[in-house]
Design an enzyme around this catalytic site. Structure first.
Site, PDB file in Angstrom:
ATOM      1  N   LYS A  14      20.617 -30.964  10.205  1.00 14.30           N
ATOM      2  CA  LYS A  14      19.225 -30.571   9.995  1.00 14.30           C
ATOM      3  C   LYS A  14      18.339 -30.875  11.193  1.00 14.30           C
ATOM      4  O   LYS A  14      17.436 -30.101  11.505  1.00 14.30           O
ATOM      5  CB  LYS A  14      18.664 -31.256   8.751  1.00 14.30           C
ATOM      6  CG  LYS A  14      19.220 -30.641   7.485  1.00 14.30           C
ATOM      7  CD  LYS A  14      18.418 -31.040   6.279  1.00 14.30           C
ATOM      8  CE  LYS A  14      19.143 -30.578   5.029  1.00 14.30           C
ATOM      9  NZ  LYS A  14      18.443 -30.924   3.814  1.00 14.30           N
TER      10      LYS A  14
ATOM     11  N   GLU B 220       8.012 -37.068   8.371  1.00 11.48           N
ATOM     12  CA  GLU B 220       7.559 -35.693   8.213  1.00 11.48           C
ATOM     13  C   GLU B 220       6.400 -35.620   7.226  1.00 11.48           C
ATOM     14  O   GLU B 220       6.208 -36.529   6.422  1.00 11.48           O
ATOM     15  CB  GLU B 220       8.694 -34.826   7.643  1.00 11.48           C
ATOM     16  CG  GLU B 220       9.734 -34.451   8.663  1.00 11.48           C
ATOM     17  CD  GLU B 220      10.820 -33.585   8.052  1.00 11.48           C
ATOM     18  OE1 GLU B 220      10.835 -33.419   6.820  1.00 11.48           O
ATOM     19  OE2 GLU B 220      11.639 -33.074   8.821  1.00 11.48           O
TER      20      GLU B 220
ATOM     21  N   ARG C 156      26.306 -19.674   4.152  1.00 13.18           N
ATOM     22  CA  ARG C 156      27.283 -19.268   3.130  1.00 13.18           C
ATOM     23  C   ARG C 156      26.700 -18.108   2.342  1.00 13.18           C
ATOM     24  O   ARG C 156      25.528 -17.766   2.480  1.00 13.18           O
ATOM     25  CB  ARG C 156      27.536 -20.439   2.182  1.00 13.18           C
ATOM     26  CG  ARG C 156      26.250 -20.943   1.541  1.00 13.18           C
ATOM     27  CD  ARG C 156      26.454 -21.647   0.236  1.00 13.18           C
ATOM     28  NE  ARG C 156      25.216 -21.672  -0.513  1.00 13.18           N
ATOM     29  CZ  ARG C 156      24.335 -22.679  -0.507  1.00 13.18           C
ATOM     30  NH1 ARG C 156      24.586 -23.759   0.206  1.00 13.18           N
ATOM     31  NH2 ARG C 156      23.228 -22.603  -1.208  1.00 13.18           N
TER      32      ARG C 156
END
Lengths: 469, 756, 216
Positions: A119, A213, A315
């Protein structure tokens, strides 16, 4: 391409759709199943379409060795991981690709999976391309003073934007799956929380790095469906989806394509521009990494209409069908994104460009699940005696539940029963058809505690305000 | 009446001789047996005078033939002598050598460890009318003539701890220590304080014990002997043995037999000879200073003449040690030397020497002891460098000593003082600046409205930041610079814990590549190659090897060993099991000594010991931290005999010297670390850490079963057991070694490390 | 009242248990030198550190994995037509006849004497941490259960729920589940011995110990 044989390394509904896609493409296939799943629809489908040997019993879907062994035994040349299990496991993809008896991994190349699976890496990649991401640090912070500094700016930044309850998220950069994440509401509390997370991270992951964040509370969850072939050079998108209707555990329950409906609903921001922006950004990033399969770019859009890239799912997703339902290739209906994934995965070029893809109408996907939404979505286990619905031209229903015999829900896996994809020429028609479908659905079963529980009422309830923000 | 008693004695002597010679047939023994049998057969028919005469003749014959047999003793016979119940033991010595004694802590089986005997004793010396009682601390193993509870002199960890305790007492009381080594080896259990770790502690303390220590070896079984054997003067009884391992143990290893089986008797004999375990061997190699001659076929309980001689020797040895470090000693030392030269039977008691030492003498004692041990075993390794090169490296060493003196001792002290002054000054200036600018700032804030987030801050929250990720994250397929060759195999591997923990099979390239040999389900650590650590723990390209030329040899000419050694050298391309190098960990320079399991099991011989010592010295001179990274060690290299064992005290002394000079000595165990090295220079570190794959202990399960009869659980030696017992200070995940090492460097260790 | 004599006689009449060893995973099977009539043993040694007899080897992804006997017994049948072929998980490989041990006979009889607390639903079960620590420290018998006591945790579908005991007070005497395996609804979880049954249960133990002789 027809000489390929695909190992379907998954279960249930997605295994069935992969088998059907293989059939459509004229490919041979082999399925796996576990003891608990022996009555699952995917086993019956595999046997009816591919014969007795088309389903092989294994000890676990999680054991890559079982899958590889079955692939070799059955003479498979490619493996489709579906979603979950090994779908985003770059090591599995690498093993398939690098082993002596090579298997084509139907999904992105393992390097892409690895690159986008991290990430922090994704966030930095995005920022390097000017793609907006959640405000905050894009690298692990090791220094307390620096951490406090970032937190202070984040609080000020939110205050300036007029956010009522500014909040900061502190998370272990080495963590994942929700572990080592804490929220801070009060700037004075930051240091204590920071130290707690840092110490936790040191104990748990042997790393002191912490990410800081902005915590965004009020948002819509949007996705961009990307499809690309092995060249990785010309990705196309199949539109956007809105997946904001979720369970308390942040599991999706309804997906709608496209992501907003500016023609029918008024938004406080320019919704069409947001959709265009996230599509543009997603494709930029896909081009940059040479994305070479089907994937989903996940975004959150704030009430102010600011989109932030969250992550990339490398995916096929459960909800791929709802995008397919509104997409037309060269005006033709019946797009099958799974088939596209297999076809391009095996090396065929895409064969069309973005200009050839058009969109029509609105799609709604319901996930019908045996659970009790009023009881924090607690799963229900038992026997299903009756499952019926009325076929409609605008309805596609995917389920592994047999409709002719009673079926015991295996306790080992999620109690997902079916996916229903509804199409309408616009949002109001789709909503009306959706409500009609849910009302006409028969789902009966029982266990020792009593009658069947499902989320059908919850889905109907939520249909009313779809795409409203 | 008297005849009967004398006859009994002769029978006893015959039995003893037979015991000593084992299964071997010998015509002299046969002769003794027949003669004795004859006499017993016709004893009744003899008249009293005839009987007395015949008996006297028989006794003469016994004395004569025993002398003759003495010459035929093999090394294995000597092993049987020291193990014989009639062998003198420590109690006999206390009774007969000292003038008075009190046993400390324990009576027979009522003792924390009956195999370890401690006594305060004194030796009385008369000078004219004056009587001096000279106190000593006597410490030694007690075999108790076969008393079962004595355990044959096999001391348990707590017995060794008791010995250490009283050594420290003697140090405080400023009296000499006499140690008597009567042990086949230590009792190999890991219960606290732990067989290996306690011996290591003993060695570490004895390395700097500030009183004279004289030791007498009768049965010197490896680690057990070292636990009390580090002495200023080491005497050895002529029929004793001092060995790295029992001949049976060596034979078992040699023949590769499995637990419970016995090695053939001839092989045991051969091994006893090859191991060079006798007093003469050890004197020749320099590992003992003098031999005390015993009567024919070994000293037994009633050899009073021998006790007298032992008394003389022990007094003389103590005198010599004391005189060698005393200020006023000249004439007495000369007298002692002169008598010694004459070879005349000396009367040590004729000269009186006070045995307490003043502070200066104590320091001299320690440096003499250090020098003595450093001289040992230098012949036992190979260094094929030409003389010029050796001289160069010696100069280089000297240069470093000088440099580090100027850099760290002189310059640093002054530099620090200036730096402190500067810091204080800076703080003063800040206060002034703040005062002056305050009114101006207030005006600015009013004008600008204050609260707005500066543009730069928003940028920082939303745009790409600069980040250099540790520099390690390799570009390749894994995060590791070195990847095990096992990662090249396309196959699955089963974790040994799969049964209990449900681990799925791992793909070898993942396991030995990405996962660094760690099972991703249960965390089990598969052993890795030493190269893995070499390239993944230390900074890239920072490894600089030194003393690579020091080479393992075959000092005992142990037959067949040359070929094995050559094979190991060929296979690994290394000259010994120890690699010493300088390297950096996140920029901090360290000196590392690494024992590598693939080279003869990582066993330690003279070359390995020497390299270790030189590395410790280098670390001391350069003010670097010193890391012993034990990839694996099976123990002391048995084929080198005592040349190997002696590395235990030697290396421990070097380590002690380094630590006392203010360094940081860290030990990291990896795969399997057993026996001698753990029981000395590794186990003595205050900071010992283990990688999760480590097994740490004194003896392996087979040996424990053999010597103690105990069945030990499979996890007995695992790192976690060692941690629970308090033997190590922490367990590290292999993937975190680098970080943990760095963290340790920052938080542990002595005062003389330059990087702090 | 429980007729121990009769139960023992019943078991004595058929003292064997037939066990089928099935493939725990896929792979290519070989039976080595195993022959019908061979004796096999389960894990042994003071710490059960010596593994049981290898009855077959499954090679998967070039990794041969021994399949071992878990109990003492005699090989009755080998599915040797499978030799060298790829088998699916669950394929029967070997049948073994096992003569019941004292412990097994005892637990078979006890199962009839004890109060059985059964699984309400198909799920995985394990003891609550408090109970678990108690058992670890003092053995099963140290846990005294009461009506309504929170004793087990039921785990299924990634969710966990506490399970309260229902039945007579007593001590836990037997455990019939393992934490990693699913238990079907209605299957017994634990066997509880009420105080008034203690004498009977001790009688069972004594009788089995004296009257049952183990055989190979």
């Amino acid at each position: 391409m027809q000489e390929h044989k695909v190992l379907v390394a998954n279960r249930g509904e997605i295994a069935m759709r992969i088998v059907q896609a293989c059939r459509k493409l004229g490919l041979d296939f082999v399925c796996v199943y576990t003891h608990e799943d022996r009555h699952s629809g995917h086993v019956a489908l595999a046997r009816s379409l591919g014969g007795e040997r088309a389903a092989c019993r294994v000890s676990s879907y999680h054991d890559a060795n079982e899958l590889m062994a079955v692939a070799d035994h059955a003479g498979a040349t490619a493996v489709h991981p579906g979603y979950g299990f090994f779908a985003e496991d770059f090591r599995f993809a690498r093993r398939a690709t690098n082993r002596d008896r090579k298997l084509i991994f139907i999904g992105p190349s393992w390097r892409v999976i690895r690159e986008l699976g991290d990430k922090i890496n994704t966030k930095r990649l995005a920022r390097s391309l000017g793609v907006p991401t959640v405000p905050g640090s894009d690298k692990p912070i090791y220094d307390e003073l620096e951490a406090e500094d970032i937190a202070a700016s984040l609080f000020a930044f939110q205050a300036e934007q007029g956010i009522k309850r500014p909040m900061v998220l502190v998370k272990a950069s080495a963590g994942g799956g929700g572990m080592g994440i804490e929220e801070v509401l009060d700037p004075d509390m930051f240091r204590a929380v920071y130290r707690r997370v840092r110490n936790y991270s040191r104990r748990q992951f042997h790393d002191e790095g912490v990410l800081i964040e902005q915590r965004i509370e009020d948002f819509n969850h949007l996705e961009v469906q990307v499809v690309s072939d092995r060249s990785g050079k010309n990705p196309v998108h199949f539109g956007t989806r809105n997946c904001t209707v979720q369970s308390t555990g942040r599991q999706k329950r309804i997906e709608v394509a496209p992501g907003f409906a500016p023609s029918e609903i008024a938004y406080t921001f320019d919704a069409q521009k947001v959709l265009d922006d996230i599509i543009g950004h997603s494709l930029t990033l896909a081009r940059k990494v040479g994305y070479d399969s089907v994937g989903t770019w996940e975004w959150i859009v704030t009430r102010q209409g600011e989109p932030y890239l969250m992550e990339v799912n490398t995916r096929i997703q459960v909800e791929n069908g709802v995008s397919a339902a509104i997409s037309r290739i060269r005006g033709k209906n019946g797009v099958d994104i799974i088939a596209e994934q297999i076809r391009t995965g095996l090396g065929e070029p895409l064969g069309y460009t973005q200009e050839d893809v058009t969109f029509e109408g609105v799609g709604i996907e319901y996930r019908i699940i045996a659970e009790a939404p009023e009881d924090r979505f607690a799963p229900w286990v038992g026997r299903i005696d009756e499952f019926r619905w009325r076929d409609e031209p605008w309805l596609a229903l995917h389920t592994q539940i047999p409709t002719d015999v009673a079926y015991d829900i295996p306790t080992e896996y999620d109690p997902n029963l079916a996916l229903a994809i509804i199409w309408g020429k616009d949002l109001s028609e789709a909503k009306a058809r959706g409500r009609g479908f849910l009302d006409g659905l028969t789902l009966k079963g029982e266990n020792r505690q009593g009658g069947m529980r499902s989320n059908i009422a919850f889905l109907g309830d939520r249909t009313e305000r779809l795409l409203v923000f | 009446m008297d005849t009967e008693k004398r006859l009994n004695e002769l029978n006893e002597r015959l039995r003893y001789v037979r015991d000593i010679f084992g299964a071997r047939e010998n015509e002299n023994i046969t002769l003794l047996a027949t003669k004795l049998g004859d006499f017993q057969a016709r004893e009744r028919t003899l008249s009293e005078p005839e009987r007395i005469r015949a008996l006297a003749a028989l006794e003469d014959l016994f004395a004569f033939l025993e002398k003759k047999l003495e010459a035929e003793l093999t090394p294995m016979d000597k092993v049987r002598i020291v193990r014989h119940p009639q062998r003198i033991c420590l109690k006999d010595i206390l009774e007969n050598v000292y003038d008075n004694y009190t046993e400390i802590g324990g009576r027979d089986e009522h003792s924390i460890d009956p195999a370890m005997l401690i006594a305060r004793a004194y030796i009385t010396r008369r000078k004219g009318k004056k009587v001096y009682n000279q106190p000593v601390m006597v410490i030694g193993q007690e075999k108790g003539h076969g008393q079962e509870f004595r355990n044959g002199g096999s001391v348990k960890p707590w017995g060794n701890a008791k010995a250490l305790h009283y050594m420290k007492v003697a140090e405080i009381e400023n009296i000499p220590i006499h140690t008597y080594v009567f042990t086949p080896g230590s009792y190999p259990v890991e219960d606290w304080p732990g067989a290996a770790q306690q011996i290591a502690r003993n060695l570490y303390e004895m390395a700097a014990l500030k009183v004279p220590v004289v030791s007498v070896f009768s049965e010197g079984g490896s680690g057990g002997a070292e636990a009390i054997g580090l002495a200023d003067t080491r005497l050895m009884l002529s029929h004793g043995y001092y060995s790295v391992i029992s001949p049976e143990g060596a034979a078992a290893i040699e023949s590769g037999i499995r637990q419970g089986q016995r090695a053939p008797a001839e092989l045991i004999e051969t091994c006893a000879r090859r191991l060079c375990i006798t007093a003469d061997d050890n004197l020749k190699n320099g590992y003992v200073d003098r031999i005390i001659q015993e009567p024919a076929l070994g000293a037994r309980v009633d050899d009073y003449g021998f006790f007298k001689q032992l008394r003389q020797e022990i007094i003389r040895a103590t005198d010599e040690v004391v005189l060698s470090v005393k200020g006023i000693k000249l004439f007495r030392a000369m007298a002692l030397r002169r008598r010694q030269r004459r070879g005349a039977p000396i009367d040590a008691e004729a000269i009186y020497v006070r045995w307490d030492l003043n502070t200066a003498a104590r320091e001299r004692l320690l440096s003499r002891r250090y020098a003595k041990f450093m001289r040992l075993s230098r012949h036992a390794f190979l260094d094929k460098r030409p003389a010029v090169k050796k001289a160069c490296s010696a100069c280089h060493d000297l240069g470093w000593s000088l440099y580090s003196f100027f850099r760290y001792d002189l310059w640093r002290k002054h530099h620090r003082r200036i730096a402190h002054a500067m810091a204080e000054m800076g703080a003063e200036v800040d206060v002034v600046k703040e005062r002056v600018s305050r009114p101006w700032r207030r005006i600015f804030e009013k004008l600008g409205g204050g609260a707005a987030v500066p543009e730069a801050n928003v940028e920082r929250l939303t745009q790409l930041s600069a980040w250099e990720a540790d520099g390690d994250a390799a570009e390749g397929d894994t995060a590791w610079r070195y990847v095990s060759p096992r990662a090249a195999e396309d196959r699955a591997v089963t974790c040994p814990n799969s049964e209990e923990s449900g681990c799925l099979d791992l793909w070898a390239p993942d396991l030995f590549g990405d996962f660094a040999g760690v099972c991703s389900y249960c965390g089990h650590h598969f052993p890795m190659e030493y190269q893995w650590y070499l390239f993944n723990v230390f900074d890239e390209r920072s490894v600089f090897e030194f003393n690579a030329e020091v080479e393992s040899g075959n000092p005992l000419d142990y037959s067949g060993f040359d070929a094995k050694l050559e094979k190991a050298k060929q296979k690994l391309g290394r000259k010994s099991a120890c690699m010493t190098f300088e390297a950096k960990v996140k920029g901090v320079k360290v000196v590392v000594a690494m024992l590598m399991a693939p080279f003869r099991g990582g066993s330690v011989g003279a070359a390995e010991g020497e390299k270790f010592i030189r590395a410790a010295d280098r670390a001391r001179k350069k003010h670097f931290p010193f890391l012993a990274y034990v990839h694996g060690t099976a123990g002391i290299r048995i084929q080198e005999g005592v040349n190997g064992v002696i590395q235990m005290p030697r290396c421990t002394m070097a380590v002690r010297r380094y630590i006392e000079a203010g360094g940081l000595y860290l030990v990291v165990y990896d795969t399997n670390s057993y026996a001698g090295p753990v029981a000395s220079f590794l186990g003595c570190s205050p900071y010992q850490f283990a990688v999760r794959s480590a097994n740490i202990g004194f003896a392996g399960p087979g040996v424990i079963k053999e010597t103690t009869g105990l069945d030990i659980p499979p996890d007995y030696h695992r790192a976690y057991s060692a941690l629970s017992r308090g033997h190590i200070q922490g367990i590290w995940d292999r993937r975190d070694i680098r970080n943990n090492l760095y963290q340790s460097l920052l938080t542990m260790g002595g005062r003389n490390l330059y990087y702090r | 009242m429980l007729d121990v004599t009769k139960l023992l006689e019943e078991i004595k009449a058929s003292p064997y248990q037939e066990m089928e060893i099935t493939a725990p995973q896929t792979g290519e099977v070989t039976f080595g030198g195993l022959a019908v009539g061979d004796k096999v043993v389960g894990p042994s040694g003071e710490f059960r550190e010596k593994p049981g007899t290898t009855v077959a080897t499954l090679t998967r992804e070039r990794n041969p994995r021994p399949i071992r006997a878990t109990q003492k017994g005699t090989v009755m049948e080998i599915f040797s037509d499978l030799e060298g072929t790829f088998v699916e998980t669950g394929t029967p490989l070997v049948r073994i006849r096992h003569y019941l041990s004292k412990d097994e006979v005892q637990s078979a009889i006890l199962r009839k004497a004890l109060h059985l607390f059964r699984a309400p639903e198909r799920a995985k079960y394990y003891f609550t941490p408090e109970v678990d620590t108690k058992i670890r420290a003092g053995g099963l018998e140290s846990v005294h259960v009461r009506e309504g006591m929170e004793i087990l945790i039921m785990s299924r579908m990634k969710r966990e729920a506490p399970l309260h005991y229902a039945g007579p007070d007593g001590v836990i005497y037997a455990v019939y589940f393992s934490p990693s395996q699913n238990v079907d609804a209605g299957a017994p979880l634990i066997g509880v011995c009420p105080p008034d049954q203690v004498a009977l249960i001790q009688d069972v133990v004594v009788r089995v110990q004296t009257e049952w002789s183990e055989q190979d």
